[in-house]
Design an enzyme around this catalytic site. Sequence first.
Site, PDB file in Angstrom:
ATOM      1  N   CYS A  90       0.859  -1.189   0.000  1.00 35.17           N
ATOM      2  CA  CYS A  90       0.000   0.000   0.000  1.00 35.17           C
ATOM      3  C   CYS A  90       0.892   1.235   0.000  1.00 35.17           C
ATOM      4  CB  CYS A  90      -0.894  -0.007   1.242  1.00 35.17           C
ATOM      5  SG  CYS A  90      -1.720   1.578   1.530  1.00 35.17           S
TER       6      CYS A  90
ATOM      7  N   CYS B  97      -3.670   7.309  -1.859  1.00 33.26           N
ATOM      8  CA  CYS B  97      -4.916   7.419  -2.628  1.00 33.26           C
ATOM      9  C   CYS B  97      -6.091   7.940  -1.812  1.00 33.26           C
ATOM     10  CB  CYS B  97      -5.289   6.073  -3.223  1.00 33.26           C
ATOM     11  SG  CYS B  97      -3.885   5.116  -3.732  1.00 33.26           S
TER      12      CYS B  97
ATOM     13  N   THR C 240      -4.272   5.332   7.166  1.00 33.20           N
ATOM     14  CA  THR C 240      -3.217   4.925   6.230  1.00 33.20           C
ATOM     15  C   THR C 240      -2.238   6.071   6.005  1.00 33.20           C
ATOM     16  OG1 THR C 240      -4.749   3.410   5.146  1.00 33.20           O
ATOM     17  CG2 THR C 240      -2.820   4.058   3.896  1.00 33.20           C
TER      18      THR C 240
ATOM     19  N   GLU D 266      -0.176   2.094   9.101  1.00 33.73           N
ATOM     20  CA  GLU D 266      -1.496   2.393   9.672  1.00 33.73           C
ATOM     21  C   GLU D 266      -1.244   2.883  11.095  1.00 33.73           C
ATOM     22  OE1 GLU D 266      -4.168   2.093   7.775  1.00 33.73           O
ATOM     23  OE2 GLU D 266      -3.253   0.939   6.152  1.00 33.73           O
TER      24      GLU D 266
ATOM     25  N   HIS E 213     -12.988   5.922  -3.725  1.00 30.91           N
ATOM     26  CA  HIS E 213     -11.934   5.118  -3.098  1.00 30.91           C
ATOM     27  C   HIS E 213     -12.092   3.625  -3.389  1.00 30.91           C
ATOM     28  CE1 HIS E 213      -8.395   4.929  -0.819  1.00 30.91           C
ATOM     29  NE2 HIS E 213      -8.902   4.287   0.214  1.00 30.91           N
TER      30      HIS E 213
ATOM     31  N   TYR F  29      -9.085   0.897  -5.251  1.00 27.20           N
ATOM     32  CA  TYR F  29      -8.536  -0.409  -4.866  1.00 27.20           C
ATOM     33  C   TYR F  29      -8.057  -1.220  -6.065  1.00 27.20           C
ATOM     34  CZ  TYR F  29      -8.508  -0.164   0.068  1.00 27.20           C
ATOM     35  OH  TYR F  29      -8.142   0.170   1.337  1.00 27.20           O
TER      36      TYR F  29
ATOM     37  N   CYS G 133      -5.465  -0.507  -7.102  1.00 31.84           N
ATOM     38  CA  CYS G 133      -4.062  -0.625  -6.655  1.00 31.84           C
ATOM     39  C   CYS G 133      -3.666  -2.079  -6.488  1.00 31.84           C
ATOM     40  CB  CYS G 133      -3.842   0.123  -5.352  1.00 31.84           C
ATOM     41  SG  CYS G 133      -4.720  -0.606  -3.932  1.00 31.84           S
TER      42      CYS G 133
ATOM     43  N   GLU H 234      -6.108  -5.489   4.245  1.00 33.74           N
ATOM     44  CA  GLU H 234      -6.556  -4.169   3.811  1.00 33.74           C
ATOM     45  C   GLU H 234      -7.530  -4.304   2.630  1.00 33.74           C
ATOM     46  OE1 GLU H 234      -3.849  -1.427   1.834  1.00 33.74           O
ATOM     47  OE2 GLU H 234      -4.356   0.026   3.389  1.00 33.74           O
TER      48      GLU H 234
HETATM   49 FE1  SF4 Z   1      -3.243   1.885  -0.181  1.00 30.84          FE
HETATM   50 FE2  SF4 Z   1      -4.586   0.941  -2.275  1.00 30.84          FE
HETATM   51 FE3  SF4 Z   1      -5.785   2.522  -0.467  1.00 30.84          FE
HETATM   52 FE4  SF4 Z   1      -3.963   3.448  -2.232  1.00 30.84          FE
HETATM   53  S1  SF4 Z   1      -6.023   2.593  -2.670  1.00 30.84           S
HETATM   54  S2  SF4 Z   1      -4.091   3.951  -0.066  1.00 30.84           S
HETATM   55  S3  SF4 Z   1      -2.520   1.762  -2.269  1.00 30.84           S
HETATM   56  S4  SF4 Z   1      -4.976   0.450  -0.145  1.00 30.84           S
HETATM   57 FE    FE Z   2      -6.548   1.640   2.111  1.00 33.01          FE
END
Ligand code: SF4
Ligand code: FE
Length: 506
Positions: A118, A122, A209, A275, A310, A314, A316, A464
């Site tokens: 992570c 974001c 985060t 975190e 958001h 994810y 990501c 997460e």
């Molecule tokens: Fe972390 Fe993914 Fe959230 Fe970005 S979207 S802060 S990488 S968990």
């Molecule tokens: Fe997150």
Amino acid sequence: MNAIVKHPKEESAERRWSRFKPIRSGAEYIESLRGRGTTLYLFGEQIEEPADHPIIRPSINALAMTYDLANEDPELATAHSDLIDARVNRFLHIVGSPQDLVMKNRMQRRMGQLTGTCFQRCAGLDTISVLHSITYDIDQKHGTSYHQRYLEFMKHAQANNIIVGAGMTDPKGDRSKRPSEQADPDLFLHITRRTETGIYVKGAKAHMTGGWNSHWIAVMPTMNLGPNDKDYAVVGLVPADAEGITYIYGRQSCDTRAMEAGDIDKGNARFGGQEALVVFDEVFIPNEHVLMDGEYEFAQEMVARFTSYHRASYVCKTGLGDVMVGAAAAIAEYNGADQASHVKDKLVEMTHLNETIYSSAIASSHEAKPLPSGIYMNDGMLANVCKHNVTRFPYEISRLAQDLAGGLMVTLPSEADFKNDVTGPILEKYLKGRNNIPVEHRQRMLRLIENMTLGRNAVGYLTESMHGAGSPQAQRIQILRQMEVERKKGYAENLAGVERGEDRKD
Ligand code: SF4
Ligand code: FE
């Protein structure tokens, strides 16, 4: 930034910005975190310089990569800002089109590939998007000037290339009670007093985060609020080193491996997540940085917009999924098993799952629609589907990666045993796989899979994925709300020749 002393209470907005200077690289970002005089606890001790702590540093490195990527691939990781008429880091860019959201997703996947964890930026980016439209909507109704304040803040944020963290999740206490009904009023962050120049807030934000790694924290409500919750309806922008903030660092699976010598057993020695429980004890926010004060009826819509952005962020995890597919394919090759048809089929299955996540996110962005403030919001249903996929598929991808890794992943002796004069040669002899592959390559790849499926970055890849941006049930509630089942019944009844009786007509 050269902040040495904490922000004195009642510090003006202007003074708060005066200590920043533009950050141009990952190295400058790391430097900007030093010497801030923050209060951070880890393992029961106050840490004097968190930026240099071995457990914390990997999380900082992950964020530093967002700066370096912007330099290495500006097409992907920067965008033109009309606000300051310059290219800015895409993590600070206000989304002006569906294409901006698509590019955001592509950048997030790339960041996942580069860090395997992570990268923490974001939630702040999605907060920036939400605040643009929500401040505009509040102003329309109440004649306030939050939107202009927001734009002023963003000009500084973009020009100084800072990181904004999202402080959203309150501890919540008794879930059956509203914020104002809690036995302890601080279980939701709230305004304790107002002065001529600003407000004071008290409370905490849980599992935040990248909290300490941010330069500024945006605090905002975590759920819908009622008329009795007015003091809880607060959005404010606070420097992460403001007086009154305490960070209590979350411990994570296998985090003490970061304290061990060597870089192999760490699995991913460079990157990790962060975190923290962030406590706000009478923290001052000048009026210029207050973007909601009492307009409780906007809290629910704010949370809804945030989750819509958001949950597609994810995507990501598809970058991490790419790393998992690569790691599983590599270890199969090192073991001499890569030509087996079941191995190829498992890699296909992992890829299929990973690309399914990507499809829902990228489609959600392509389907974005404009909001009254002029920015775009991605499709809510597809964003929820994306995040719901993320609560499941990384677990199956991890299971398949563990399947292909074999049991050695969890029985492998330590790096120190490989370096020992007596045991090292024995391990080199008996843990050899394919002849042309050094044993150390096997070791490293197995530790990476361990790191992402059981170890430190399993926090980012698995748990997460389950709970970040709302736990699975939160997405099911949104899918239920948006699935338009009555309309779909109509399609079926039309084809089946079913005439609705009067009692069933809308
Ligand atoms: Fe972390 Fe993914 Fe959230 Fe970005 S979207 S802060 S990488 S968990
Ligand atoms: Fe997150």
